[in-house]
Scaffold this active site. Structure first.
Site, PDB file in Angstrom:
ATOM      1  N   HIS A  50       1.230  -1.036  -0.059  1.00 51.93           N
ATOM      2  CA  HIS A  50      -0.167  -0.199   0.053  1.00 51.93           C
ATOM      3  C   HIS A  50       0.776   1.290   0.087  1.00 51.93           C
ATOM      4  O   HIS A  50       1.518   1.758   0.966  1.00 51.93           O
ATOM      5  CB  HIS A  50      -0.502  -0.158   1.280  1.00 51.93           C
ATOM      6  CG  HIS A  50      -1.996   1.066   1.390  1.00 51.93           C
ATOM      7  ND1 HIS A  50      -2.752   1.619   0.577  1.00 51.93           N
ATOM      8  CD2 HIS A  50      -1.894   2.232   1.878  1.00 51.93           C
ATOM      9  CE1 HIS A  50      -3.303   2.527   0.087  1.00 51.93           C
ATOM     10  NE2 HIS A  50      -2.984   3.174   1.713  1.00 51.93           N
ATOM     11  N   ASP A 166      -7.396   1.417   2.105  1.00 53.16           N
ATOM     12  CA  ASP A 166      -7.053   2.588   2.831  1.00 53.16           C
ATOM     13  C   ASP A 166      -8.294   3.971   3.783  1.00 53.16           C
ATOM     14  O   ASP A 166      -8.154   3.967   4.265  1.00 53.16           O
ATOM     15  CB  ASP A 166      -5.565   3.279   2.600  1.00 53.16           C
ATOM     16  CG  ASP A 166      -5.280   3.882   4.087  1.00 53.16           C
ATOM     17  OD1 ASP A 166      -5.600   2.965   5.399  1.00 53.16           O
ATOM     18  OD2 ASP A 166      -4.968   4.216   3.956  1.00 53.16           O
TER      19      ASP A 166
END
Length: 973
Positions: A50, A166
């Site tokens: 990420h 996220d």
């Protein structure tokens, strides 16, 4: 050279030029997925990193220190084993990496894409937030990223998965957008802890989400909630930044642990298996900025997979099969299972806001954090639409540098740590630098094009956009003569109020394109802006109505200073405004006490208040001390009547750090405007403060209110209630806050009256008591909230706490509206005008004697009032990309909430459309090529309903967006 090698070389040469792939060449997509068994329990390992496009570091710092190493390391590791997989998400970072690579590295990556090892998911410019973003910007930044991937890596790189792991809560509109991009699934990690516990208990972590109340089953998308955030399981992070024990498969070694580690992982699998509905689970093997030394992780995962082949482990009666996989392959496995078993998944029809990760910790502060930044992003999007329209009309290429730079900067701003205001301060400044630089470049481009149109010379006028006009500064108006171009990016004729700083209280002669004099008035600036460094600020603002601006066109106005005139002070009065729109000010308190709009009078008061923050309140989280807000003003406030030929209003002073103009405009009486400035917030008592504007009425809304979803559909909210789980109201203020992108409303069903507040940026809002609407406008927190940013939210500017200026637009009336238009239709029209508003370009050069046109329209006629041309931009040679949208929902208006047909055959002034090809929403695939998965419980069969548009007539039902690549011929100018 073998035939296979020759075939690959030919393929690569074609694909890097973005040409379509021939059928049958690569094996990618679902065909490249590993085989799973119905008689095994399948564990899909998802190697991923990420990579935030800015957060604790700037985007460039993250790229050069981390991301370039991640992608390069992964490519090398994937080449070593054809079973290994990896998913790449953010195109902003991938573009930087790709542009730096040698041909042999690009060739290696192309091969990995073609065999399904390196898979793009999401592939937008950034992983956008879902609370504070507007749908137009979301669609644009997906279009930018998807186009780049398609152009450079071909069809095999097309993503089929939305990967929103996220963001801090999830919007229904994002689900709808993802479905209409052609994605089959959506994955995320964050939802309310009570909702997650319920889903874990009833095995509904995999679900079907309906993203639209208007578009029905075509907006359905399979959605999976990640089990343990997006991190690797405990003790199984093998990255170089982790300290977990490596797997040792040498039985002669004293550190041999393969069988033990297999057993430990199997225990994790068996626990997760209890909470998902099929014989498949997804296990994320990654985290923030992982895989800089990818071989370390892959070698351990190879051994883990081998261990499960050696030491049999089971879930119930099924042998555990561990395999490298991707989110799309997991989607396929679940799809095959539920269809073969006719197993319907739970259906979700609302959204996942607000998000709380524990008791009393609601992530609702970021709905408002860094409000100036949120407005700056909105300005960037506004200018971007102007740039794209001008470029399309004047035959500019898709990759025109100034346009691309602004697209990328606005795309970065959509990131879930940019528009949210949850980044470190130095990163916020970097975002602002990138956007301001791009806007300056785009301004110069459009200014030159307008100059050519007006005078046939790109250098006759040096137009500026006056981005500091909100602090009463614009160098180009500091002159006895100047020229103003007002460009209307809307697809309807509109009137707007122009407000510009002027540097002497001088009389002016303002002339429109037809040579007529224009009425104007000069008001004092809202406050003293002399604290702004490196800017020449003015104490006065000139305002006038730019009437009947043509769609996708402009008008030129000329200013000439004349002899100074003295003006008398207006007499105070209680009722301010006009016959169709007015408001009343209390003589005792100085506050608003009633408004008259749309034929009715409603008692409405408005005040600025603040909540004192608890220590746990920060950039993400809003935790007030107590339930009651305190007034900024300690008693009656000071008011000053301000009237003229253009508007009537009252200046209110609530204290040293809160002022406001309430205004009604003579030529636009559809709303009451609240032009406010807040700051620097007084935290000298060492207590953080969350400032709100509160509107109070006698309306009875029975605990219900409405907020928009990313600027589109309304969602009903019920105070202290959630549709999907038992809600405890241990935090009755922040727990009832929702994101407001452009509109919040309350309705009194008995009186059939609605009140709505339209915003100029995203904010948090609620109705905490019947008859009330409140919006949070500014925040200053003394403490960090412990969610990673590591700084308290207390923005400083010019040596003091930041001042924030913004506007709200109040609309009230009978829900049935007035005459032919409902109040909902009126609200949407105002919101559209205030989101993509006419743009001002100023030059201190005189346009007298200009050789060409002082006004022009890009459309030969207005579009129907329920249709908006959402996108017009250059695409390829002799093609443009255009999107048409129906702006109303079903049932919002008796006449306008119906199917509408638009004839494009003779609409545009600069070009003629010859042919339309309909695409998915992201424009990276013809609609006829897109076949989505069918899920039990959804009547959508997955096939796209391609409609005949050979006659260039496009029909839109309520809330539909249709996207086309239009083949055109430019008309002689």
């Amino acid at each position: 050279m073998t035939f296979a090698v020759l075939l690959f070389c030919v393929f690569f040469a074609l694909s890097v030029e973005g040409k379509p792939l021939a059928e049958g060449e690569p094996t990618c997509g679902y065909e490249a997925c590993p085989k799973v068994g119905s008689d095994t329990f399948n564990v899909h390992l998802i190697p991923h990193s990420h990579d935030d496009v800015g957060w604790l570091k700037t985007p460039d710092q993250y790229y050069f220190q981390d991301v370039q190493n991640i992608i390069s390391s992964v490519v090398d590791a994937l080449k070593q084993n054809p079973e290994r997989r990896f998913v790449q998400v953010e195109t902003a970072f991938f573009q930087k990496w790709w542009e730096q690579q040698k041909p042999y590295t690009r060739e290696a990556l192309q091969k990995l894409v073609n065999n399904g090892q390196f898979e793009f998911i999401n592939a937008a410019w950034s992983m956008n937030d879902e609370a504070a973003v507007h749908y137009q910007s979301t669609i644009d930044q997906f279009t930018l990223g998807l186009r780049y991937i398609q152009d450079n890596l071909g069809k095999c790189a097309r993503p089929k998965v939305a990967w929103q792991i996220d963001p801090f809560g999830h919007s229904r509109e994002q689900a709808s957008i993802s479905a209409h991009m052609g994605f089959d699934s959506m994955f995320f990690a964050r939802l309310d802890y009570r909702d997650k516990n319920r889903r874990l208990d009833n095995r509904s972590m995999d679900l079907l989400w309906r993203g639209s109340a208007n578009l029905g089953n075509t907006s359905d998308i399979f959605t999976s909630v990640l089990y343990r955030h997006y991190s690797a399981p405990p003790n199984f992070c093998f990255d170089i930044v982790c300290n977990d024990a490596a797997i040792n498969d040498d039985p002669e070694s004293p550190d041999y642990n393969l069988e033990e580690r297999v057993g430990e992982f199997a225990d994790f699998v068996r626990e997760q298996a209890k909470h998902y509905p099929t014989n498949n689970i997804l296990v994320t093997m990654g985290d923030d900025f992982r895989y800089e030394a990818a071989m370390t992780t892959y070698m351990n995962l190879d051994l883990l997979i081998k261990g499960f082949e050696t030491f049999e482990q089971k879930v119930d009666d099924k042998r555990i099969k561990v395999l490298y996989s991707t989110p799309s392959c997991y989607t396929k496995a679940v799809h095959d299972y539920v269809n073969s078993n006719n197993q319907a998944l739970e259906l979700k029809t609302d959204d996942f806001f607000p998000y709380a990760d524990g008791p009393n910790t609601y992530w609702t502060g970021y709905f408002t954090s860094r409000p100036a930044s949120k407005h700056f992003e909105r300005q960037g999007n506004n200018l971007l639409q102007v740039v794209k329209q001008v470029a399309a009309n004047l035959q500019q290429p898709y990759d025109r540098e100034e346009m691309t730079e602004l697209k990328e900067a606005v795309g970065v701003m959509q990131h879930h740590d940019a528009i949210t205001g949850t980044e470190k301060q130095h990163v916020a400044k970097n975002y602002h630098f990138l956007l301001s630089r791009a806007m300056k470049s785009a301004n110069d481009f459009v200014g030159a094009q307008l100059s050519i149109f007006i005078s046939r010379d790109a250098f006759d006028f040096e137009f500026d956009s006056c981005l500091l006009a909100n602090v009463s500064s614009c160098d180009k108006t500091n002159s006895d003569r100047f020229t103003l171009v007002v460009y209307n990016p809307l697809s309807h004729t509109t009137t707007t109020t122009v407000m510009l700083p002027v540097y002497e209280r001088t009389s002016w002669k303002i002339t429109d394109p037809d040579g007529n004099s224009v009425d104007y008035q000069i008001d004092s600036s809202l406050t003293d802006f002399t604290y702004v460094e490196d800017a020449t600020t003015s104490a006065n603002t000139v305002q006038f109505a730019a009437k009947d601006l043509p769609p996708h066109g402009y008008k030129v106005y000329q200013f000439e200073a004349t002899k100074k005139e003295e003006t008398g002070k207006p007499s105070p009065r209680r009722v301010v405004g006009y016959d169709n729109a007015s408001f009343e000010i209390s003589e005792q308190t100085g506050l608003l006490e009633a408004v008259t709009l749309n034929g009715i009078r409603v008692e409405v008061s408005q005040d600025f208040q603040y909540y004192e923050s608890q220590d746990s309140s920060g950039a993400y989280i809003f935790v007030p001390q107590g339930q009651e807000a305190k007034r900024i003003a300690s008693g009656p406030i000071t008011t000053t009547l301000v009237t003229g030929n253009v508007s009537q209003g009252v200046l209110q002073e609530f204290g040293s750090w809160a002022r406001q103009f309430i205004k009604v405009y003579k030529d636009d009486q559809s709303f009451i405007e609240f032009d406010w400035i807040i700051g620097p917030i007084d935290i000298s008592d060492n207590v953080g403060k969350e400032v709100v504007t509160k509107f109070t009425t006698p309306l009875k809304n029975n605990g219900e209110f409405y907020t928009d979803s990313n600027g589109r559909e309304f969602i009903k909210r019920t105070r202290n209630h959630r549709p999907d789980y038992d809600y405890s109201d241990e935090q009755p203020v922040s727990g009832n806050y929702y994101p407001v992108n452009n509109r919040i409303a309350i309705r009194d069903d008995d009186q059939k009256i609605e009140l709505a507040i339209i915003t100029d940026r995203s904010q948090g809002g609620s109705s905490l008591n019947d008859g009330e609407v409140e919006l949070m406008v500014h925040r200053a927190c003394q403490h960090d909230d412990g969610r990673g940013v590591g700084e308290n939210l207390n923005e400083q500017e010019f040596g003091q706490g930041i001042k924030v200026r913004g506007k709200h637009y109040l609309v009230v009336g009978p829900t049935s509206g007035q005459e032919k238009k409902s109040l909902a239709a009126i609200e949407r029209e105002i919101a559209q005008r205030k989101t993509v508003t006419p743009w001002f370009f100023v030059s201190n050069k005189d346009a007298t004697g200009a050789l060409n046109q002082l006004q022009h329209s890009g459309l030969k006629s207005d579009l129907p009032e329920n249709v908006h041309l959402l996108t017009l931009e250059p695409w390829d040679d002799d093609t443009v990309l255009l999107r048409l949208e129906h702006v109303l929902e079903k049932g919002e208006d008796d006449n306008l909430s119906k199917d509408v047909t638009v004839d494009l055959s003779d609409l545009f002034t600069f070009f003629t459309i010859n042919e339309l090809q309909e695409t998915t929403l992201g424009a990276n695939m013809l609609l006829e090529e897109n076949v989505r998965m069918h899920w039990p419980g959804s009547s959508d069969d997955g096939s796209q309903k391609v409609k005949d548009v050979t006659d260039l007539k496009v029909t839109l039902p309520p809330m539909e967006i249709r996207t086309f690549v239009a083949k055109i011929t430019y008309n002689p100018l």
